[in-house]
Design a protein around this motif. Structure first.
Motif, PDB file in Angstrom:
ATOM      1  N   PHE A   1       4.544   5.689   3.492  1.00 48.89           N
ATOM      2  CA  PHE A   1       3.962   6.763   3.781  1.00 48.89           C
ATOM      3  C   PHE A   1       4.855   7.902   3.635  1.00 48.89           C
ATOM      4  N   SER A   2       4.334   8.983   2.871  1.00 44.27           N
ATOM      5  CA  SER A   2       5.188  10.000   2.393  1.00 44.27           C
ATOM      6  C   SER A   2       4.270  11.231   2.718  1.00 44.27           C
ATOM      7  N   PRO A   3       4.136  11.546   4.081  1.00 46.31           N
ATOM      8  CA  PRO A   3       3.134  12.630   4.445  1.00 46.31           C
ATOM      9  C   PRO A   3       3.690  13.897   4.017  1.00 46.31           C
ATOM     10  N   ASP A   4       2.909  14.997   3.766  1.00 46.08           N
ATOM     11  CA  ASP A   4       3.301  16.139   3.490  1.00 46.08           C
ATOM     12  C   ASP A   4       4.498  16.936   4.222  1.00 46.08           C
ATOM     13  N   CYS A   5       5.492  17.234   3.581  1.00 46.83           N
ATOM     14  CA  CYS A   5       6.660  17.749   4.283  1.00 46.83           C
ATOM     15  C   CYS A   5       6.882  19.367   4.418  1.00 46.83           C
ATOM     16  N   LYS A   6       5.860  19.914   3.887  1.00 44.17           N
ATOM     17  CA  LYS A   6       6.158  21.656   3.917  1.00 44.17           C
ATOM     18  C   LYS A   6       6.162  22.065   5.299  1.00 44.17           C
TER      19      LYS A   6
ATOM     20  N   VAL B   1       8.945  10.993  -4.523  1.00 46.97           N
ATOM     21  CA  VAL B   1      10.079  10.332  -3.981  1.00 46.97           C
ATOM     22  C   VAL B   1      10.829   9.748  -4.779  1.00 46.97           C
ATOM     23  N   PRO B   2      12.344  10.171  -4.971  1.00 45.84           N
ATOM     24  CA  PRO B   2      13.256   9.488  -5.967  1.00 45.84           C
ATOM     25  C   PRO B   2      13.121   8.040  -5.910  1.00 45.84           C
ATOM     26  N   PRO B   3      12.711   7.413  -7.032  1.00 43.68           N
ATOM     27  CA  PRO B   3      12.446   5.990  -7.053  1.00 43.68           C
ATOM     28  C   PRO B   3      13.374   5.100  -6.753  1.00 43.68           C
ATOM     29  N   PRO B   4      14.792   5.635  -6.628  1.00 45.54           N
ATOM     30  CA  PRO B   4      15.984   4.662  -6.183  1.00 45.54           C
ATOM     31  C   PRO B   4      15.880   4.393  -4.618  1.00 45.54           C
ATOM     32  N   PHE B   5      15.525   5.424  -4.026  1.00 45.02           N
ATOM     33  CA  PHE B   5      15.283   5.429  -2.501  1.00 45.02           C
ATOM     34  C   PHE B   5      14.298   4.257  -2.186  1.00 45.02           C
ATOM     35  N   ALA B   6      13.131   4.238  -2.780  1.00 45.46           N
ATOM     36  CA  ALA B   6      12.457   3.085  -2.412  1.00 45.46           C
ATOM     37  C   ALA B   6      12.857   1.940  -3.089  1.00 45.46           C
ATOM     38  N   GLU B   7      13.282   1.681  -4.290  1.00 51.56           N
ATOM     39  CA  GLU B   7      13.709   0.262  -4.768  1.00 51.56           C
ATOM     40  C   GLU B   7      15.033  -0.104  -3.703  1.00 51.56           C
ATOM     41  N   ALA B   8      15.922   0.737  -3.130  1.00 52.93           N
ATOM     42  CA  ALA B   8      17.065   0.361  -2.322  1.00 52.93           C
ATOM     43  C   ALA B   8      16.418  -0.334  -1.108  1.00 52.93           C
ATOM     44  N   LEU B   9      15.322   0.234  -0.396  1.00 57.25           N
ATOM     45  CA  LEU B   9      14.930   0.185   0.757  1.00 57.25           C
ATOM     46  C   LEU B   9      14.172  -1.274   0.727  1.00 57.25           C
ATOM     47  N   VAL B  10      13.428  -1.388  -0.261  1.00 57.65           N
ATOM     48  CA  VAL B  10      12.539  -2.613  -0.466  1.00 57.65           C
ATOM     49  C   VAL B  10      13.440  -3.615  -0.783  1.00 57.65           C
ATOM     50  N   ARG B  11      14.425  -3.594  -1.600  1.00 52.71           N
ATOM     51  CA  ARG B  11      15.407  -4.669  -1.847  1.00 52.71           C
ATOM     52  C   ARG B  11      16.006  -5.097  -0.433  1.00 52.71           C
TER      53      ARG B  11
ATOM     54  N   VAL C   1       0.758  -1.114   0.214  1.00 55.38           N
ATOM     55  CA  VAL C   1       0.174  -0.056   0.066  1.00 55.38           C
ATOM     56  C   VAL C   1       0.907   1.195  -0.054  1.00 55.38           C
ATOM     57  N   ASP C   2       0.622   2.016  -1.038  1.00 58.45           N
ATOM     58  CA  ASP C   2       1.356   3.432  -0.886  1.00 58.45           C
ATOM     59  C   ASP C   2       0.398   4.485  -0.563  1.00 58.45           C
ATOM     60  N   ASN C   3       0.427   4.982   0.777  1.00 56.59           N
ATOM     61  CA  ASN C   3      -0.285   6.291   1.200  1.00 56.59           C
ATOM     62  C   ASN C   3       0.556   7.407   0.434  1.00 56.59           C
ATOM     63  N   PHE C   4      -0.366   8.650   0.385  1.00 53.84           N
ATOM     64  CA  PHE C   4       0.296   9.677  -0.236  1.00 53.84           C
ATOM     65  C   PHE C   4       0.957   9.541  -1.510  1.00 53.84           C
ATOM     66  N   ALA C   5       0.395   8.636  -2.399  1.00 53.54           N
ATOM     67  CA  ALA C   5       1.138   8.261  -3.615  1.00 53.54           C
ATOM     68  C   ALA C   5       1.686   9.111  -4.519  1.00 53.54           C
ATOM     69  N   GLY C   6       1.029  10.247  -4.590  1.00 57.58           N
ATOM     70  CA  GLY C   6       1.462  11.344  -5.548  1.00 57.58           C
ATOM     71  C   GLY C   6       1.452  10.967  -6.805  1.00 57.58           C
ATOM     72  N   GLY C   7       2.415  11.434  -7.659  1.00 61.73           N
ATOM     73  CA  GLY C   7       2.686  11.023  -9.049  1.00 61.73           C
ATOM     74  C   GLY C   7       3.280   9.775  -9.210  1.00 61.73           C
ATOM     75  N   GLY C   8       3.788   9.061  -8.006  1.00 56.24           N
ATOM     76  CA  GLY C   8       4.163   7.400  -8.288  1.00 56.24           C
ATOM     77  C   GLY C   8       5.415   7.513  -8.108  1.00 56.24           C
ATOM     78  N   GLY C   9       6.437   8.090  -7.300  1.00 54.34           N
ATOM     79  CA  GLY C   9       7.812   8.157  -7.068  1.00 54.34           C
ATOM     80  C   GLY C   9       8.026   6.726  -6.400  1.00 54.34           C
ATOM     81  N   ALA C  10       7.442   6.703  -4.915  1.00 58.91           N
ATOM     82  CA  ALA C  10       7.774   5.393  -4.227  1.00 58.91           C
ATOM     83  C   ALA C  10       7.300   4.399  -5.093  1.00 58.91           C
TER      84      ALA C  10
END
Length: 474
Positions: free
Chosen positions: A80-85, A447-457, A12-21
């Protein structure tokens, strides 16, 4: 011993946005996430275009019932990538909203109701300062400086009470293959008895021993994201003149990255554009032959920034030899190119109009008179040769015959964030065109996709192989 198949687990991708994560997760596990949630129609429209098999919830994360959403399926990962501003340093003294600062609490709701075995949360590094708010006489809320981090500690404690091990770190995207220095806070929590694993860096500083010895790959650079086929129009004779501050930034960038740079970043172009013969010169090798014909030109580019006023003498720019700075929801990067040709009596102008005189006047105004000499210091050395507009490359003099500038385009910015080149950004899932402003906004929030890819792997390797065959004893 009971065996559990991970085939039926969902993500589940909460705060999915444009799809980085979601994209990074897909790069790791080989398929789209099962559920994506976001309240923004524009964000969901881009997400649907790239993840059509995902079940999308166009509503607030608080309105989604985790139990109803998962429908009895086990949850391997909740992202989860909640609003950071309202945590970012860029927020300054602007009032904050407690309902936005408190969005991360939705992770506790999912942990309590469906117990994902892994939870990952991404935010700015100031997220650790999350604390109570104070109300002023205008009814506006501000963080209580005396209670920084209090709410963050409560948040972590709540996860631990629910049986989760919790760790957090700050990671840089350039260390995992994205050509941006974007730094983010990551919290990982898990309740399945397995250890939390932090991914090892795959890329590093080109000058480091790890890179020189081949242990790490060199950081990807800003130069790698540039689409050299896009024209970079001259800054002279524009329909609308550039602002004074922009011109100063360009001049300071020229001084640092072109005129005073012993090894400028160099690209060859053709007369009709960049064409198929374009290439970046290897700066540690001699230059190839440069003729006096206009179709053999060089550019020495850099990026300039449009954010905030510059302080005297400061260069808000960066070389293309380094990762790009952090991207946000506005397009703040402009590509500046100094077009140069060999300095000789036989050389011909780069364009139908010889703009060398414009270049000289520009540099005298913004480089020479404005920042080149402090009147309270001894006069700089006077040479017998007019240096304005001249640069020396490998011992050979070249003259700057024109200066061009354009904004980076959305597809270049998405590439800088580490998105795949085939990522759909210019239209939504119905085929409706997606305006550039919306594209840039989605990119900056991503979210830069390489972050999510590295953490999941690192933490869910069992999902990164054949899910039909992977079993695990419990």
């Amino acid at each position: 011993m009971k065996q559990i198949s991970f085939l039926d687990e969902i993500i589940v991708d909460n705060f999915a946005g444009g799809g980085g994560a979601s994209t990074g997760i897909e790069l790791a596990i080989g398929h789209s996430v099962e559920i994506a949630i976001n309240h923004d129609p524009a964000a969901i429209a881009m997400h649907k275009a790239n993840h059509p098999t995902t079940e999308h919830y166009l509503e607030s994360v608080w309105e989604v019932d985790p139990i109803k959403a998962v429908r009895g399926r086990k949850v391997a990962l909740c992202w989860f990538s909640p609003d950071c501003k309202h945590f970012s340093r860029a927020k300054g003294k602007t009032p904050v909203h407690n309902n936005i600062r408190g969005l991360a609490w939705v992770a506790i709701k999912w942990a309590a109701k469906v117990r994902p075995r892994v939870i990952m949360l991404e935010n700015v590094k100031e997220f650790k300062t999350w604390g109570p708010l104070l109300k002023n006489e205008k009814g506006e809320y501000y963080p209580n400086p005396k209670k920084k981090g209090v709410t963050f500690k409560r948040f972590v404690k709540s996860l631990r009470k629910l049986g989760y091990d919790v760790e957090w770190r700050e990671l840089k995207a350039c260390d995992y293959g994205a050509p941006t220095i974007r730094e983010r806070f990551f919290l990982v929590a898990r309740c399945d008895g397995q250890p939390i694993v932090w991914p090892k860096a795959t890329h590093g500083d080109p000058n480091s021993e790890e890179v020189k010895s081949g242990i790490l790959k060199p950081w990807k650079t800003a130069g790698e994201i540039i689409d050299w086929s896009i024209p970079c129009p001259s800054i002279f004779n524009r329909k609308k003149e550039l602002s004074e501050n922009t011109m100063k930034r360009i001049a300071r960038g020229l001084q640092k990255f072109v005129i005073n740079n012993p090894e400028p970043y160099i690209v060859r172009i053709g007369q009709t554009g960049f064409g198929g013969d374009r290439f970046q010169y290897e700066l540690n090798k001699p230059l190839t032959t440069i003729t006096t014909k206009a179709e053999h030109l060089l550019i020495t580019p850099f990026l300039t920034s449009y954010h905030s006023e510059t302080r005297e003498g400061e260069v808000r720019a960066l070389s293309l030899n380094s990762p790009i700075h952090t991207l946000d929801t506005s397009n703040r990067f402009g590509l500046v190119t100094a077009y140069v040709s060999k300095q000789s009596q036989n050389s011909v102008p780069a364009t139908t109009v010889d703009r060398s005189s414009f270049v000289k006047s520009f540099l005298i105004k913004y480089y020479g008179a404005d920042i080149g000499q402090d009147i309270n210091s001894p006069l700089h050395t006077i040479t017998t040769k007019d240096r304005f507009g001249l640069i020396t490359i490998k011992g050979q003099d070249y003259k700057i015959v024109d200066i061009g500038m354009r904004m980076l385009q959305p597809h270049e910015l998405f590439k800088a964030q580490g998105f795949p080149e085939n990522y759909i950004i210019d239209h939504d899932y119905t085929g409706k065109p997606y305006p550039k402003s919306a594209q840039v906004a989605r990119c900056g929030n991503a979210v830069p996709p390489p972050f999510a890819e590295a953490l999941v792997r690192a933490n869910l390797p069992e999902l990164c192989g054949d899910r039909d065959k992977v079993k695990r004893a419990v």
